[in-house]
Design a protein around this motif. Structure first.
Motif, PDB file in Angstrom:
ATOM      1  N   LEU A 129       0.833  -1.208   0.000  1.00  0.00           N
ATOM      2  CA  LEU A 129       0.000   0.000   0.000  1.00  0.00           C
ATOM      3  C   LEU A 129       0.866   1.255   0.000  1.00  0.00           C
ATOM      4  N   THR A 130       1.918   1.256   0.798  1.00  0.00           N
ATOM      5  CA  THR A 130       2.825   2.405   0.832  1.00  0.00           C
ATOM      6  C   THR A 130       3.431   2.643  -0.547  1.00  0.00           C
ATOM      7  N   GLY A 131       3.882   1.570  -1.191  1.00  0.00           N
ATOM      8  CA  GLY A 131       4.441   1.695  -2.539  1.00  0.00           C
ATOM      9  C   GLY A 131       3.412   2.148  -3.553  1.00  0.00           C
ATOM     10  N   PHE A 132       2.191   1.629  -3.457  1.00  0.00           N
ATOM     11  CA  PHE A 132       1.122   1.994  -4.384  1.00  0.00           C
ATOM     12  C   PHE A 132       0.781   3.483  -4.259  1.00  0.00           C
ATOM     13  N   LEU A 133       0.627   3.971  -3.029  1.00  0.00           N
ATOM     14  CA  LEU A 133       0.301   5.380  -2.827  1.00  0.00           C
ATOM     15  C   LEU A 133       1.449   6.286  -3.266  1.00  0.00           C
ATOM     16  N   ALA A 134       2.693   5.853  -3.039  1.00  0.00           N
ATOM     17  CA  ALA A 134       3.841   6.629  -3.508  1.00  0.00           C
ATOM     18  C   ALA A 134       3.858   6.674  -5.035  1.00  0.00           C
ATOM     19  N   TRP A 135       3.532   5.559  -5.679  1.00  0.00           N
ATOM     20  CA  TRP A 135       3.468   5.510  -7.142  1.00  0.00           C
ATOM     21  C   TRP A 135       2.378   6.454  -7.660  1.00  0.00           C
ATOM     22  N   LEU A 136       1.227   6.463  -6.986  1.00  0.00           N
ATOM     23  CA  LEU A 136       0.142   7.370  -7.395  1.00  0.00           C
ATOM     24  C   LEU A 136       0.568   8.826  -7.284  1.00  0.00           C
ATOM     25  N   GLU A 137       1.222   9.171  -6.189  1.00  0.00           N
ATOM     26  CA  GLU A 137       1.614  10.556  -5.961  1.00  0.00           C
ATOM     27  C   GLU A 137       2.801  10.985  -6.817  1.00  0.00           C
ATOM     28  N   ALA A 138       3.515  10.028  -7.394  1.00  0.00           N
ATOM     29  CA  ALA A 138       4.679  10.340  -8.233  1.00  0.00           C
ATOM     30  C   ALA A 138       4.293  10.573  -9.684  1.00  0.00           C
ATOM     31  N   ALA A 139       3.053  10.936  -9.910  1.00  0.00           N
ATOM     32  CA  ALA A 139       2.580  11.197 -11.277  1.00  0.00           C
ATOM     33  C   ALA A 139       3.386  12.338 -11.889  1.00  0.00           C
ATOM     34  N   PRO A 140       3.605  12.300 -13.190  1.00  0.00           N
ATOM     35  CA  PRO A 140       4.324  13.386 -13.857  1.00  0.00           C
ATOM     36  C   PRO A 140       3.617  14.726 -13.642  1.00  0.00           C
ATOM     37  N   PRO A 141       4.352  15.823 -13.710  1.00  0.00           N
ATOM     38  CA  PRO A 141       3.741  17.145 -13.532  1.00  0.00           C
ATOM     39  C   PRO A 141       2.584  17.357 -14.513  1.00  0.00           C
TER      40      PRO A 141
END
Length: 148
Positions: A129-141
């Motif tokens: 879950l931590t990795g998934f949420l970090a991946w979501l928030e790391a969206a390109p500008p």
């Protein structure tokens, strides 16, 4: 007669072993590129759904700006579902309730989401879950991120 039974028994054993080998090989090929995690899925969940029915055990894999979700108990080489990062909206996070505790892996966290108008739930470990949420928030500008 006895020989026919022995031969057909041996054929059944070989087919079962071959089926198990293909399951293992498929999982290995899915995980080969890395970025995979165990993830159960419920698709098209009604808003006020309660109970543990409808969960399907699977493996999710990060692939660029999308998550590819594969059923574990399937021979299909392609993902069953693909979730685009820009279309995922996180609605809530909760612990499994009632029958869900039996249907999901231990220590799973349930994440209620919406993807292109379809409500779904993902169940994964705290680390995933931590990795998934970090991946979501790391969206390109410029891409919107909807994390509750």
């Amino acid at each position: 007669m006895v020989l026919a039974l022995l031969v057909s028994g041996a054929v059944v054993v070989v087919l079962v072993l071959l089926g198990l080998f293909v399951f293992g090989l498929r999982r290995r090929l899915i995980q080969r590129s890395g970025g995979t995690f165990d993830c159960s899925l419920r698709w098209n969940v009604p808003e006020k759904e309660s109970g543990g029915k409808g969960w399907i055990y699977g493996v999710a894999r990060y692939n660029g700006d999308r998550i590819e979700w594969f059923r574990v108990f399937s021979y299909a080489p392609r993902p069953r579902r693909m979730l685009e990062r820009s279309a995922i909206e996180v609605l809530e996070r909760r612990t499994p309730q009632g029958e869900e505790e039996l249907a999901l892996l231990s220590d799973s966290i349930v994440l209620a989401c919406r993807h292109r108008g379809t409500r779904l739930e993902l169940a994964m470990s705290e680390d995933a879950l931590t990795g998934f949420l970090a991946w979501l928030e790391a969206a390109p500008p410029g891409q919107r991120v909807n994390v509750a």
